[in-house]
Design an enzyme around this catalytic site. Structure first.
Site, PDB file in Angstrom:
ATOM      1  CG  HIS A   1      -2.425  -2.139   3.687  1.00 17.76           C
ATOM      2  ND1 HIS A   1      -1.642  -1.234   4.370  1.00 17.76           N
ATOM      3  CD2 HIS A   1      -1.574  -2.895   2.944  1.00 17.76           C
ATOM      4  CE1 HIS A   1      -0.373  -1.438   4.054  1.00 17.76           C
ATOM      5  NE2 HIS A   1      -0.297  -2.433   3.190  1.00 17.76           N
TER       6      HIS A   1
ATOM      7  CG  ASP B   1      11.425  25.252  16.349  1.00 18.58           C
ATOM      8  OD1 ASP B   1      11.403  24.882  17.541  1.00 18.58           O
ATOM      9  OD2 ASP B   1      11.977  24.601  15.449  1.00 18.58           O
TER      10      ASP B   1
ATOM     11  CD  GLU C   1       5.907 -11.798  -0.173  1.00 21.48           C
ATOM     12  OE1 GLU C   1       5.821 -12.334   0.932  1.00 21.48           O
ATOM     13  OE2 GLU C   1       6.659 -12.188  -1.083  1.00 21.48           O
ATOM     14  CG  ASP C   2       0.292 -10.214   2.461  1.00 21.55           C
ATOM     15  OD1 ASP C   2       0.801 -11.160   3.071  1.00 21.55           O
ATOM     16  OD2 ASP C   2       0.675  -9.039   2.580  1.00 21.55           O
TER      17      ASP C   2
ATOM     18  CG  HIS D   1       2.151  -2.707  -1.593  1.00 18.27           C
ATOM     19  ND1 HIS D   1       0.975  -2.016  -1.432  1.00 18.27           N
ATOM     20  CD2 HIS D   1       2.481  -3.167  -0.365  1.00 18.27           C
ATOM     21  CE1 HIS D   1       0.632  -2.034  -0.154  1.00 18.27           C
ATOM     22  NE2 HIS D   1       1.530  -2.730   0.509  1.00 18.27           N
TER      23      HIS D   1
ATOM     24  CG  ASP E   1       3.488  -1.293   2.971  1.00 20.35           C
ATOM     25  OD1 ASP E   1       2.359  -1.778   3.111  1.00 20.35           O
ATOM     26  OD2 ASP E   1       4.536  -1.834   3.404  1.00 20.35           O
TER      27      ASP E   1
HETATM   28 MN    MN Z   1       1.450  -3.563   2.541  1.00 20.93          MN
END
Ligand code: MN
Length: 497
Positions: A46, A257, A74-75, A70, A136
């Site tokens: 990811h 279109d 948090e993780d 990023h 993300d």
């Molecule tokens: Mn993420």
């Protein structure tokens, strides 16, 4: 997953750029070691895919590095101190901003959607935070099928209601289209199937003709001495076709279109010349010639469009643009050099103007300005006015930056509902703005999980939990804590009793 794959996509990268991205890469790999995604794959996939998207958008080494980092607060296993020490304040700021955005949730209440978009802008402060968040989100949407089913709709709907409009307003069409199409089947499953079927019949009819027509266009341009050009065609994306079908009573024959031929040339002056050549060879459909070079679309899109009869029994839309217009049409703000390197604050906040309808930005002519201002939210107008007052080359002070972005603050209930409050508001204001009963009986307040005194000013993105007790009643000193008129009114009313 090699850091080389990211570096390969970075244009004009210096040795320092490469070193920075490489060290962020190894740091993130370590921080997410042994972590898995819902798919069972290593979590780092990811991270890697987010960074690839940022590199494709042409973002700077700093932004790509922040993209790699990023999720590591948090993780992952990293701390703020570590990030600051190893990568500096700027990258820490970008990572923290992205983490904060991750806490904001849209639960399908339409009246919250504008507040949420506003919050996103306020919390991000820096366009790069939003771009990292979009990258993300793109990978999260690509892997949405592995996420527990009860969460899929919420995430897809949030993507469509919050992130897609932002990507669109910023002109990052490439992400905007991809996100739309990824969310579409989860949010409108029946219409997705219906649209897909309609498109499939149409494409199989058109494909052969398009290829033949493409060859004729190339031949014509080469013969007329247009050098350095590219001709390709694109099929309308499903979600944008769906939107158009809704406007045209689901009659696909009214949509011209569905397939569009793109002619991308190197010299802007040749755009009109190419239009002339095309019209000299094929008959145009009346009323379908659009000069978005002279009159750009509200999001800044520039090109010349025309629709012609190919001679093979079908009509095709032709889009003529130069390389810069093409890049701009795909990448929007991300394509502007001023966002790639840190410049002055005036440059850094220019992106906010991009959220405005285009004509408003360009002209100082008052009557046209008025006309276009109606649907612009007040907060956005204020921000742009403020941005204009920053002098060239000036760096505005940190506290003024806060004023600029934080006219209002946005706090959340533990369920993720957003509450919009004036700056300086406290947990008591928050409680009253949910319900007067909650305000009248507030006994404790937790801010981000920690017990907090009633006079503590709330910050953007805080999550507030209010604990009430029946026997608690408003106290006189509360009056000095509150900022909102409605809290004051309720406290006074209760004190009188
Ligand atoms: Mn993420």
């Amino acid at each position: 997953m090699k850091v080389k794959e990211i570096i390969k996509l970075m244009e004009f990268s210096s040795k320092e750029d490469i070193d920075l991205v490489s060290s962020a890469f190894s740091f993130a790999e370590e921080a997410h070691r042994d972590q898995k995604r819902f798919s069972g794959e290593p979590y780092f996939i990811h991270i890697f895919e987010t960074a690839i998207t940022l590199a494709e958008l042409g973002m700077s080494a700093t932004t790509i590095s922040a993209g790699l980092l990023h999720d590591c607060l948090e993780d992952g296993k990293a701390t703020q101190e570590e990030l600051k020490e190893k990568f500096g304040k700027e990258i820490l700021f970008l990572v923290e901003g992205t983490s904060k955005l991750g806490k904001i949730k849209y639960r399908g209440v339409k009246r919250h959607s504008e507040s949420l978009r506003k919050l996103l802008v306020a919390v991000s402060q820096d366009i790069r935070v939003i771009i990292i968040k979009l990258a993300d989100r793109l990978h999260n949407m690509k892997t949405l099928q592995y996420v527990p089913e009860h969460k899929q709709y919420r995430i897809a709907n949030e993507t469509l209601e919050i992130y897609v409009p932002i990507a669109y307003r910023l002109g990052i069409r490439k992400l905007n289209r991809e996100l739309e199409d990824l969310a579409f089947p989860y949010v409108y499953p029946d219409n997705f199937i219906k649209t897909k079927k309609l498109l499939k019949t149409r494409i199989s009819e058109d494909n052969e003709k398009l290829k033949k027509f493409q060859r004729s266009v190339i031949k014509l341009l080469a013969k007329k001495k247009i050098i350095d050009f590219r001709v390709d065609y694109r099929i309308k994306t499903l979600y944008s076709l769906f939107n158009k079908l809704e406007r045209k009573d689901w009659n696909i024959d009214k949509i011209y279109d569905i397939s569009a031929m793109r002619i991308i040339i190197s010299n802007a002056d040749d755009c009109y010349k190419v239009l002339g050549l095309i019209h000299g060879m094929w008959r145009p459909l009346p009323g379908r010639i659009k000069d978005y070079i002279a009159f750009p679309k509200p999001n800044g899109y520039r090109a010349i469009h025309t629709t012609i009869f190919t001679g093979y029994g079908n009509v095709v839309e032709i889009q003529i643009k130069d390389k810069e217009m093409y890049r701009e049409s795909e990448y929007g703000v991300a394509s502007h050099a001023s966002f790639k390197e840190k410049k002055t604050d005036k440059d850094n906040f220019l992106w906010i103007q991009r959220l405005l309808p285009f004509k408003f930005i360009l002209n100082g002519n008052n009557d046209r300005k008025e006309k276009n201002l109606d649907d612009v939210p007040v907060w956005l107008k204020d921000m742009v006015e403020y941005q204009k007052t920053i002098k060239d080359g000036e760096d505005i002070k940190e506290d003024m930056k806060n004023d600029f972005f934080q006219q209002r603050i946005f706090a959340f209930t533990p369920q993720g509902d957003v509450v919009d409050l004036p700056i300086g508001s406290t947990p008591i204001d928050f409680a009253y703005s949910i319900h007067s009963d909650i305000g009248n009986h507030i006994s404790e307040a937790k801010v981000n999980g920690k017990m907090t005194s009633f006079d503590t000013p709330l910050m953007n993105g805080d999550i507030i939990e209010i604990i009430t007790k029946k026997n608690v009643i408003p106290k006189k000193k509360w009056l000095s804590y509150v900022k909102t008129a409605s809290a004051k009114k309720h406290i006074q009313a209760s004190l009188k009793k």
